[in-house]
Structures are given as structure tokens and as C-alpha cells.
Design an enzyme around this catalytic site. Sequence first.
Site, PDB file in Angstrom:
ATOM      1  N   ALA A 170      -8.889  68.430  -5.811  1.00 21.17           N
ATOM      2  CA  ALA A 170      -7.865  68.485  -6.854  1.00 21.17           C
ATOM      3  C   ALA A 170      -8.312  69.384  -8.002  1.00 21.17           C
ATOM      4  O   ALA A 170      -7.601  70.314  -8.414  1.00 21.17           O
ATOM      5  CB  ALA A 170      -7.549  67.078  -7.357  1.00 21.17           C
ATOM      6  N   ASP A 171      -9.505  69.123  -8.545  1.00 21.86           N
ATOM      7  CA  ASP A 171     -10.003  69.958  -9.633  1.00 21.86           C
ATOM      8  C   ASP A 171     -10.272  71.381  -9.168  1.00 21.86           C
ATOM      9  O   ASP A 171     -10.020  72.344  -9.906  1.00 21.86           O
ATOM     10  CB  ASP A 171     -11.273  69.352 -10.226  1.00 21.86           C
ATOM     11  CG  ASP A 171     -10.973  68.222 -11.204  1.00 21.86           C
ATOM     12  OD1 ASP A 171     -10.095  68.389 -12.064  1.00 21.86           O
ATOM     13  OD2 ASP A 171     -11.610  67.169 -11.095  1.00 21.86           O
TER      14      ASP A 171
ATOM     15  N   HIS B 165     -13.118  58.254 -12.588  1.00 16.97           N
ATOM     16  CA  HIS B 165     -11.670  58.197 -12.784  1.00 16.97           C
ATOM     17  C   HIS B 165     -11.036  56.870 -12.390  1.00 16.97           C
ATOM     18  O   HIS B 165      -9.863  56.649 -12.666  1.00 16.97           O
ATOM     19  CB  HIS B 165     -10.981  59.310 -11.989  1.00 16.97           C
ATOM     20  CG  HIS B 165     -11.260  60.683 -12.513  1.00 16.97           C
ATOM     21  ND1 HIS B 165     -11.115  61.014 -13.835  1.00 16.97           N
ATOM     22  CD2 HIS B 165     -11.673  61.808 -11.885  1.00 16.97           C
ATOM     23  CE1 HIS B 165     -11.420  62.291 -14.008  1.00 16.97           C
ATOM     24  NE2 HIS B 165     -11.768  62.790 -12.846  1.00 16.97           N
TER      25      HIS B 165
ATOM     26  N   GLU C 260     -16.354  71.726  -8.075  1.00 16.68           N
ATOM     27  CA  GLU C 260     -14.940  71.540  -8.418  1.00 16.68           C
ATOM     28  C   GLU C 260     -14.469  72.439  -9.558  1.00 16.68           C
ATOM     29  O   GLU C 260     -13.382  72.222 -10.099  1.00 16.68           O
ATOM     30  CB  GLU C 260     -14.678  70.068  -8.781  1.00 16.68           C
ATOM     31  CG  GLU C 260     -15.634  69.480  -9.792  1.00 16.68           C
ATOM     32  CD  GLU C 260     -15.439  67.989 -10.003  1.00 16.68           C
ATOM     33  OE1 GLU C 260     -14.430  67.426  -9.528  1.00 16.68           O
ATOM     34  OE2 GLU C 260     -16.304  67.369 -10.651  1.00 16.68           O
TER      35      GLU C 260
END
Length: 264
Positions: free
Chosen positions: A179-180, A52, A154
Site C-alpha cells: 500500500a505505501d 497500524h 515501502e
Amino acid sequence: MSGPRAQEPASFAQRLRDRERLVGYWIALNDPAATERIAGLGYDYLGVDGQHGVMHQPGWQAAMLAVDARGRSAGIIRVPSPDPVAIGVALDTGARGVVVPMVETPEQARTVVRACRHHPAGTRSLAGPVRAGLRLGDVPAEIDDQVACIVMIETAAALENLDAICATEGLDAVYVGPADLSAALGARWFGDPAAADALEAALVRVTDAAGRAGIACGIHVLDGESAAKRLAEGFTFATVSSDITHLQQAAARHLTAAGGHLAA
């Protein structure tokens, strides 16, 4: 668990396997000079984001050179996917480990482990006289001993298959992408309080499963205080924020201190 040993990059994979408490830092910017500065601070490892971040394959080797220049931190790379080709490219730069995202099944985990190991344990091709050989030697088994294989947890599927993934022979660690994972648990955004309890319960499941399997367990966090908290809760390594995040935060703080106004 063994006691702490002197920090040196070559010991990173074994320290990880021994479940020592390790603290890392995340590199998203494609700036070797900045990476070199951070590499001298004393973090156990620097994780370079090839998924990312703004750094892609041409920058991976420069980042590893910058980390090695200080001789203090181990350089590891998060590859874009579980693709064995990407894993091989990352390790050929001299990375001392890979973080592999979106692993959801024990079959995928086995493929990833094999991509990190040479024959007969795996499918990795010998790199020859490039950075991996320079940094880690030219004996395949000795190279494999110095390379950490870390897969990310995740997704909902990864949680469902958690015990089987953790039991994968040769896997060194699992690593939570909060986050995921929170999105998979119903969060509308990272930090959504509606999913906070579910996330915390999932984190306990991950640390417990890793502990039963005897492997390391890591997590990405927003700051050093959160790293200390997660390490106290049972995670064995934690990665702090990122260079690009801290650059923006520092610039904003100085603007405010100078009497300026942050843009909406």
C-alpha cells in the site's frame, strides 16, 4: 535452499533465513482469544500489528502468549518505527522476530539489526527472567539465532537504496508494504490501476535484490490466492490479509446471504 522441515515456532528464524516458503497471517485486533484460535490453524507465523492495528504495547505480550499457547505458529511483531527501544520491548515479549517499517537507508537498517542482537553484535539489552528468556533461553548468542530481523521496503528512498539495504550484515529479510509502496509510486489509492505496472516492476526489483543478497523476501497480500501467486513469483514468505478485514468480510457475506442489505 534446504527442503521443508517440520513446522515449529523455534525453527522460524532459521527457516526464514533458509528462504523456505512460509505463509503467515496478520493480527490487527487486540483480542487474545481470537488470536489463540487463529494460532492453531497452521500458519507458519502470525504477524501482530503494533503500527497500524488497534493493538499497542500493552497488548503485545498477551498476543504472544496467545500464539505460544497453541505451539504451532511463530509470533512476530511489527513495531511502530525503527526505534531501538520499541524493537527491544517487542522482543522482550518473546516475539520470534520484528518487522520494522519505514526503513529507507542502509544506516537505518544497520541500527535495526543491532537493536535485534546482543553484545558484541548489537545493542539489545538482556531481558532477564521475562518472556524472552522463558521462550528463547538465556544465552545471548542463542537468543539472537532465534530472532528474525525484517525491515520493510515501502518508500521511494527505500527502493533507491534497495541493494545497500539488502546487503546489510545480519539482516534476515525485507518485506514489502504494497500500500505505501504503491503510494510512493504515484497511486492515488491502494489498487489504483495507474500505478499497477510501476508496482509490479518494483516488486521484481525487490525479489531480485533479496535474491542477490541471499536473504528472504516477503510481502503482504489480500488473500491466500495472492499469497500463492507471489510465492511463485519469487517471494519467500507472504502474509495474508488480517483478522479485522476477514471479520468484516464474513459478516457482510452472511448479511447478504440472509437477504439483508449492506450499508452504503
